[in-house]
Design an enzyme around this catalytic site. Structure first.
Site, PDB file in Angstrom:
ATOM      1  CG  HIS A  35      -1.691   1.215   1.465  1.00 49.34           C
ATOM      2  ND1 HIS A  35      -3.005   1.359   1.058  1.00 49.34           N
ATOM      3  CD2 HIS A  35      -1.357   2.376   2.070  1.00 49.34           C
ATOM      4  CE1 HIS A  35      -3.429   2.567   1.403  1.00 49.34           C
ATOM      5  NE2 HIS A  35      -2.450   3.207   2.024  1.00 49.34           N
ATOM      6  CD  GLU A  36       1.951   3.594   3.726  1.00 43.52           C
ATOM      7  OE1 GLU A  36       2.287   4.691   3.242  1.00 43.52           O
ATOM      8  OE2 GLU A  36       0.889   3.434   4.355  1.00 43.52           O
ATOM      9  CG  HIS A  83       0.115   6.196  -0.659  1.00 41.64           C
ATOM     10  ND1 HIS A  83      -1.009   6.811  -1.157  1.00 41.64           N
ATOM     11  CD2 HIS A  83      -0.251   5.660   0.544  1.00 41.64           C
ATOM     12  CE1 HIS A  83      -2.019   6.638  -0.301  1.00 41.64           C
ATOM     13  NE2 HIS A  83      -1.590   5.934   0.732  1.00 41.64           N
ATOM     14  CD  GLU A 119      -4.855   6.479   2.036  1.00 40.95           C
ATOM     15  OE1 GLU A 119      -4.603   5.275   2.231  1.00 40.95           O
ATOM     16  OE2 GLU A 119      -3.972   7.342   1.984  1.00 40.95           O
TER      17      GLU A 119
HETATM   18 ZN    ZN Z   1      -2.426   5.237   2.589  1.00 40.25          ZN
END
Ligand code: ZN
Length: 264
Positions: free
Chosen positions: A136-137, A140, A199
């Site tokens: 997830h990171e 980003h 997100e």
């Molecule tokens: Zn996030």
């Protein structure tokens, strides 16, 4: 009647013109995973330089752990995830460090510098949980969410400057009120939904990364449930702009079948 309450339209028009100019002349970038064209406020080089600067600063102020089973596990997961980022992470110089800190936190800076706090390890529990949060990171960073946010903040600030200048002659209290409303409107109507979209995108792309690396994306649901349980009233820092846990888990369930198809 209290003094003058003049609203001057010209400054607002000038700043709106400037905002429009910025909008249409902004650099665009094509997201390699989605094909979507997005506007960005920083070049890749600028992003990388800023990422490096923050990374050095964080590490210099932290208790960095350089060996041990925790570090080995984090490095193993990152090594498996890196090749899955494809064109998004092509120019990155990936690096990861583990920091002794009880905060439930992990992040990836532009350019591929990752920091994992020991506080998140008990919540991650295993490699699949760790792959969920690190994927997830990483997403980003590869989706250039920072550069996109900088662009939208710049447009927002330009419009607000115009509104402010147009109301320079107004009663200060009335001006504060209007600016407050405008600011809140932009915050809730534009900027927050924008960051929630990021997100959701990081969740979706993060699942693709973990699946390509051979982790079962289904594990992401259990990870976020553990996050919800331990979060209680106070949301963990890295999740502060994140959607509610319920919404996130619902979205994940929708994305899992697509991700599963990319498992080796
Ligand atoms: Zn996030």
């Amino acid at each position: 009647m209290k003094g003058k309450k003049k609203f001057a339209i010209l400054p607002l028009l000038l700043f709106l013109g400037l905002a429009a100019f910025k909008y249409f002349s902004a650099d665009t970038w094509t997201n390699p995973e989605t094909g979507e064209e997005v506007k960005i406020g920083l070049s890749e080089d600028q992003e990388e330089a800023l990422g490096m600067q923050s990374y050095r600063q964080v590490l210099s102020e932290s208790d960095v752990i350089t060996s041990g089973p925790e570090v080995d596990m984090v490095r193993r997961v990152v090594q498996r995830l890196i090749p899955t980022t494809g064109d998004g992470g092509d120019d990155f110089e990936w690096e990861v460090n583990v920091v002794r800190n009880d905060q439930v936190n992990a992040f990836c800076l532009p350019g591929g510098k990752i920091v994992v706090f020991t506080g998140i390890l008990p919540v991650a529990q295993n490699e699949d949980g760790l792959a969920t949060v690190i994927g997830h990171e990483m997403a980003h960073a590869t989706m250039r969410h920072g550069a996109q946010r900088l662009f939208s903040n710049d447009i927002y600030n330009t419009v607000m400057q115009g509104a402010n200048a147009s109301m320079a002659e107004m009663d200060p209290q009335a001006r504060e009120k209007v600016l407050g409303l405008l600011g809140a409107g932009a915050q809730y109507g534009v900027l927050l939904p924008f960051s929630r979209d990021h997100e959701t995108e990081a969740d979706r792309i993060g699942l693709l990364y973990m699946a390509r690396a051979g982790y079962d994306p289904e594990a992401s649901v259990a990870f976020w449930q553990r996050m919800a349980e331990q979060g209680g009233g106070s949301q963990p820092e890295f999740a502060s702009t994140h959607p509610s846990h319920g919404t996130r888990i619902e979205n994940l369930r929708k994305f899992i079948p697509e991700a599963r198809k990319q498992m080796p």
